[in-house]
Design a protein around this motif. Structure first.
Motif, PDB file in Angstrom:
ATOM      1  N   LEU A   1     -20.766  14.263  12.265  1.00 44.07           N
ATOM      2  CA  LEU A   1     -20.551  13.284  11.207  1.00 44.07           C
ATOM      3  C   LEU A   1     -19.586  13.819  10.143  1.00 44.07           C
ATOM      4  O   LEU A   1     -18.722  13.093   9.644  1.00 44.07           O
ATOM      5  CB  LEU A   1     -21.874  12.888  10.569  1.00 44.07           C
ATOM      6  CG  LEU A   1     -22.812  12.028  11.411  1.00 44.07           C
ATOM      7  CD1 LEU A   1     -24.128  11.819  10.686  1.00 44.07           C
ATOM      8  CD2 LEU A   1     -22.163  10.708  11.745  1.00 44.07           C
ATOM      9  N   ASN A   2     -19.725  15.101   9.801  1.00 46.95           N
ATOM     10  CA  ASN A   2     -18.820  15.711   8.828  1.00 46.95           C
ATOM     11  C   ASN A   2     -17.404  15.784   9.382  1.00 46.95           C
ATOM     12  O   ASN A   2     -16.432  15.558   8.653  1.00 46.95           O
ATOM     13  CB  ASN A   2     -19.330  17.101   8.436  1.00 46.95           C
ATOM     14  CG  ASN A   2     -18.580  17.656   7.247  1.00 46.95           C
ATOM     15  OD1 ASN A   2     -18.085  16.896   6.426  1.00 46.95           O
ATOM     16  ND2 ASN A   2     -18.497  18.978   7.164  1.00 46.95           N
ATOM     17  N   GLN A   3     -17.247  16.080  10.657  1.00 49.27           N
ATOM     18  CA  GLN A   3     -15.919  16.109  11.279  1.00 49.27           C
ATOM     19  C   GLN A   3     -15.260  14.731  11.228  1.00 49.27           C
ATOM     20  O   GLN A   3     -14.069  14.608  10.923  1.00 49.27           O
ATOM     21  CB  GLN A   3     -16.018  16.592  12.730  1.00 49.27           C
ATOM     22  CG  GLN A   3     -16.272  18.056  12.882  1.00 49.27           C
ATOM     23  CD  GLN A   3     -16.445  18.441  14.358  1.00 49.27           C
ATOM     24  OE1 GLN A   3     -16.667  17.588  15.207  1.00 49.27           O
ATOM     25  NE2 GLN A   3     -16.365  19.745  14.620  1.00 49.27           N
TER      26      GLN A   3
ATOM     27  N   ARG B   1     -11.243  11.098   8.787  1.00 46.83           N
ATOM     28  CA  ARG B   1     -10.925   9.829   8.126  1.00 46.83           C
ATOM     29  C   ARG B   1     -10.256  10.058   6.777  1.00 46.83           C
ATOM     30  O   ARG B   1      -9.283   9.393   6.428  1.00 46.83           O
ATOM     31  CB  ARG B   1     -12.204   9.020   7.954  1.00 46.83           C
ATOM     32  CG  ARG B   1     -11.970   7.691   7.308  1.00 46.83           C
ATOM     33  CD  ARG B   1     -13.218   6.888   7.234  1.00 46.83           C
ATOM     34  NE  ARG B   1     -12.939   5.621   6.583  1.00 46.83           N
ATOM     35  CZ  ARG B   1     -13.643   4.540   6.736  1.00 46.83           C
ATOM     36  NH1 ARG B   1     -14.674   4.553   7.538  1.00 46.83           N
ATOM     37  NH2 ARG B   1     -13.333   3.445   6.096  1.00 46.83           N
ATOM     38  N   VAL B   2     -10.759  11.018   6.006  1.00 50.26           N
ATOM     39  CA  VAL B   2     -10.175  11.320   4.701  1.00 50.26           C
ATOM     40  C   VAL B   2      -8.751  11.848   4.862  1.00 50.26           C
ATOM     41  O   VAL B   2      -7.849  11.473   4.111  1.00 50.26           O
ATOM     42  CB  VAL B   2     -11.069  12.317   3.920  1.00 50.26           C
ATOM     43  CG1 VAL B   2     -10.367  12.848   2.694  1.00 50.26           C
ATOM     44  CG2 VAL B   2     -12.384  11.651   3.540  1.00 50.26           C
ATOM     45  N   ARG B   3      -8.509  12.709   5.851  1.00 47.27           N
ATOM     46  CA  ARG B   3      -7.153  13.224   6.097  1.00 47.27           C
ATOM     47  C   ARG B   3      -6.184  12.097   6.435  1.00 47.27           C
ATOM     48  O   ARG B   3      -5.055  12.055   5.935  1.00 47.27           O
ATOM     49  CB  ARG B   3      -7.171  14.244   7.236  1.00 47.27           C
ATOM     50  CG  ARG B   3      -7.418  15.661   6.812  1.00 47.27           C
ATOM     51  CD  ARG B   3      -7.027  16.669   7.895  1.00 47.27           C
ATOM     52  NE  ARG B   3      -7.588  16.371   9.209  1.00 47.27           N
ATOM     53  CZ  ARG B   3      -8.793  16.764   9.630  1.00 47.27           C
ATOM     54  NH1 ARG B   3      -9.555  17.481   8.834  1.00 47.27           N
ATOM     55  NH2 ARG B   3      -9.231  16.459  10.828  1.00 47.27           N
ATOM     56  N   LYS B   4      -6.610  11.162   7.265  1.00 41.98           N
ATOM     57  CA  LYS B   4      -5.744  10.033   7.620  1.00 41.98           C
ATOM     58  C   LYS B   4      -5.460   9.153   6.414  1.00 41.98           C
ATOM     59  O   LYS B   4      -4.326   8.698   6.225  1.00 41.98           O
ATOM     60  CB  LYS B   4      -6.390   9.204   8.739  1.00 41.98           C
ATOM     61  CG  LYS B   4      -6.329   9.852  10.092  1.00 41.98           C
ATOM     62  CD  LYS B   4      -6.955   8.947  11.136  1.00 41.98           C
ATOM     63  CE  LYS B   4      -6.908   9.565  12.506  1.00 41.98           C
ATOM     64  NZ  LYS B   4      -7.496   8.687  13.525  1.00 41.98           N
ATOM     65  N   GLU B   5      -6.470   8.896   5.599  1.00 45.74           N
ATOM     66  CA  GLU B   5      -6.255   8.072   4.413  1.00 45.74           C
ATOM     67  C   GLU B   5      -5.298   8.741   3.440  1.00 45.74           C
ATOM     68  O   GLU B   5      -4.416   8.095   2.873  1.00 45.74           O
ATOM     69  CB  GLU B   5      -7.593   7.778   3.728  1.00 45.74           C
ATOM     70  CG  GLU B   5      -8.440   6.768   4.459  1.00 45.74           C
ATOM     71  CD  GLU B   5      -9.750   6.487   3.760  1.00 45.74           C
ATOM     72  OE1 GLU B   5      -9.999   7.076   2.683  1.00 45.74           O
ATOM     73  OE2 GLU B   5     -10.530   5.685   4.295  1.00 45.74           O
ATOM     74  N   LEU B   6      -5.452  10.033   3.222  1.00 44.80           N
ATOM     75  CA  LEU B   6      -4.571  10.745   2.298  1.00 44.80           C
ATOM     76  C   LEU B   6      -3.153  10.852   2.843  1.00 44.80           C
ATOM     77  O   LEU B   6      -2.184  10.893   2.079  1.00 44.80           O
ATOM     78  CB  LEU B   6      -5.122  12.140   1.997  1.00 44.80           C
ATOM     79  CG  LEU B   6      -6.410  12.173   1.168  1.00 44.80           C
ATOM     80  CD1 LEU B   6      -6.904  13.606   1.026  1.00 44.80           C
ATOM     81  CD2 LEU B   6      -6.187  11.546  -0.189  1.00 44.80           C
ATOM     82  N   LYS B   7      -3.017  10.886   4.158  1.00 46.00           N
ATOM     83  CA  LYS B   7      -1.693  10.995   4.775  1.00 46.00           C
ATOM     84  C   LYS B   7      -0.871   9.732   4.542  1.00 46.00           C
ATOM     85  O   LYS B   7       0.334   9.788   4.274  1.00 46.00           O
ATOM     86  CB  LYS B   7      -1.853  11.245   6.276  1.00 46.00           C
ATOM     87  CG  LYS B   7      -0.561  11.386   7.025  1.00 46.00           C
ATOM     88  CD  LYS B   7      -0.832  11.656   8.498  1.00 46.00           C
ATOM     89  CE  LYS B   7       0.456  11.731   9.286  1.00 46.00           C
ATOM     90  NZ  LYS B   7       0.193  11.949  10.713  1.00 46.00           N
ATOM     91  N   TYR B   8      -1.514   8.578   4.609  1.00 43.39           N
ATOM     92  CA  TYR B   8      -0.782   7.315   4.514  1.00 43.39           C
ATOM     93  C   TYR B   8      -0.919   6.615   3.150  1.00 43.39           C
ATOM     94  O   TYR B   8      -0.362   5.558   2.949  1.00 43.39           O
ATOM     95  CB  TYR B   8      -1.254   6.367   5.612  1.00 43.39           C
ATOM     96  CG  TYR B   8      -0.919   6.882   6.987  1.00 43.39           C
ATOM     97  CD1 TYR B   8       0.408   6.925   7.419  1.00 43.39           C
ATOM     98  CD2 TYR B   8      -1.903   7.355   7.830  1.00 43.39           C
ATOM     99  CE1 TYR B   8       0.725   7.417   8.670  1.00 43.39           C
ATOM    100  CE2 TYR B   8      -1.587   7.845   9.088  1.00 43.39           C
ATOM    101  CZ  TYR B   8      -0.279   7.877   9.498  1.00 43.39           C
ATOM    102  OH  TYR B   8       0.044   8.361  10.740  1.00 43.39           O
ATOM    103  N   GLN B   9      -1.637   7.233   2.245  1.00 46.35           N
ATOM    104  CA  GLN B   9      -1.811   6.623   0.929  1.00 46.35           C
ATOM    105  C   GLN B   9      -0.627   6.969   0.032  1.00 46.35           C
ATOM    106  O   GLN B   9      -0.202   8.119  -0.043  1.00 46.35           O
ATOM    107  CB  GLN B   9      -3.102   7.139   0.284  1.00 46.35           C
ATOM    108  CG  GLN B   9      -3.410   6.514  -1.041  1.00 46.35           C
ATOM    109  CD  GLN B   9      -4.702   7.060  -1.627  1.00 46.35           C
ATOM    110  OE1 GLN B   9      -5.143   8.139  -1.262  1.00 46.35           O
ATOM    111  NE2 GLN B   9      -5.292   6.305  -2.520  1.00 46.35           N
ATOM    112  N   ARG B  10      -0.095   5.952  -0.644  1.00 50.68           N
ATOM    113  CA  ARG B  10       1.002   6.149  -1.582  1.00 50.68           C
ATOM    114  C   ARG B  10       0.578   5.606  -2.942  1.00 50.68           C
ATOM    115  O   ARG B  10       0.048   4.507  -3.030  1.00 50.68           O
ATOM    116  CB  ARG B  10       2.259   5.415  -1.131  1.00 50.68           C
ATOM    117  CG  ARG B  10       2.855   5.953   0.118  1.00 50.68           C
ATOM    118  CD  ARG B  10       4.114   5.215   0.443  1.00 50.68           C
ATOM    119  NE  ARG B  10       4.640   5.667   1.713  1.00 50.68           N
ATOM    120  CZ  ARG B  10       5.621   5.081   2.356  1.00 50.68           C
ATOM    121  NH1 ARG B  10       6.166   3.999   1.859  1.00 50.68           N
ATOM    122  NH2 ARG B  10       6.057   5.556   3.493  1.00 50.68           N
ATOM    123  N   LEU B  11       0.865   6.368  -3.968  1.00 47.79           N
ATOM    124  CA  LEU B  11       0.544   5.944  -5.313  1.00 47.79           C
ATOM    125  C   LEU B  11       1.835   5.506  -5.986  1.00 47.79           C
ATOM    126  O   LEU B  11       2.750   6.292  -6.179  1.00 47.79           O
ATOM    127  CB  LEU B  11      -0.104   7.089  -6.091  1.00 47.79           C
ATOM    128  CG  LEU B  11      -0.518   6.765  -7.515  1.00 47.79           C
ATOM    129  CD1 LEU B  11      -1.573   5.669  -7.526  1.00 47.79           C
ATOM    130  CD2 LEU B  11      -1.028   7.995  -8.221  1.00 47.79           C
TER     131      LEU B  11
END
Length: 102
Positions: free
Chosen positions: A16-18, A23-33
């Motif tokens: 579950l932690n993996q 998921r967090v890595r993918k979100e941070l990779k494609y997130q733009r501020l």
């Protein structure tokens, strides 16, 4: 064919932690501020109306007599606005004065 009725065991906390970390890595990779905003030059800019109840915006504007007369005329009852009924429904009860005096 294999039987699909076998029970599936729940994932362990390490798995579950993996999944959460992935998921967090993918979100941070494609997130733009985006912090810089500008007006689109291809669309016309419309002015925003002022607040209707603010006292400082309404001080310099005088009352428009033509507009006020139009509003008051629209609020009158039909027998005072028109000399004859405008619809079939208005014909009923249009003449409320008695024909003969008692």
């Amino acid at each position: 064919m294999a039987s699909r009725s076998a029970t599936k065991e729940p994932p362990d906390p390490v798995r579950l932690n993996q999944l959460l970390c992935e998921r967090v890595r993918k979100e941070l990779k494609y997130q733009r501020l985006h912090t810089e905003y500008s007006v689109n030059p291809l669309r016309p800019v419309h002015t925003i109306a002022r607040k209707p109840m603010s006292w400082h915006d309404n001080i310099e504007e005088p009352a428009d007599e033509k507009f006020l007369n139009l509003i008051h005329h629209a609020a009158l009852e039909p027998t005072k606005k028109y000399s004859e009924p405008q619809t079939e429904s208005q014909e009923i009860g249009w003449n409320t004065k008695p024909l003969a005096l008692p």
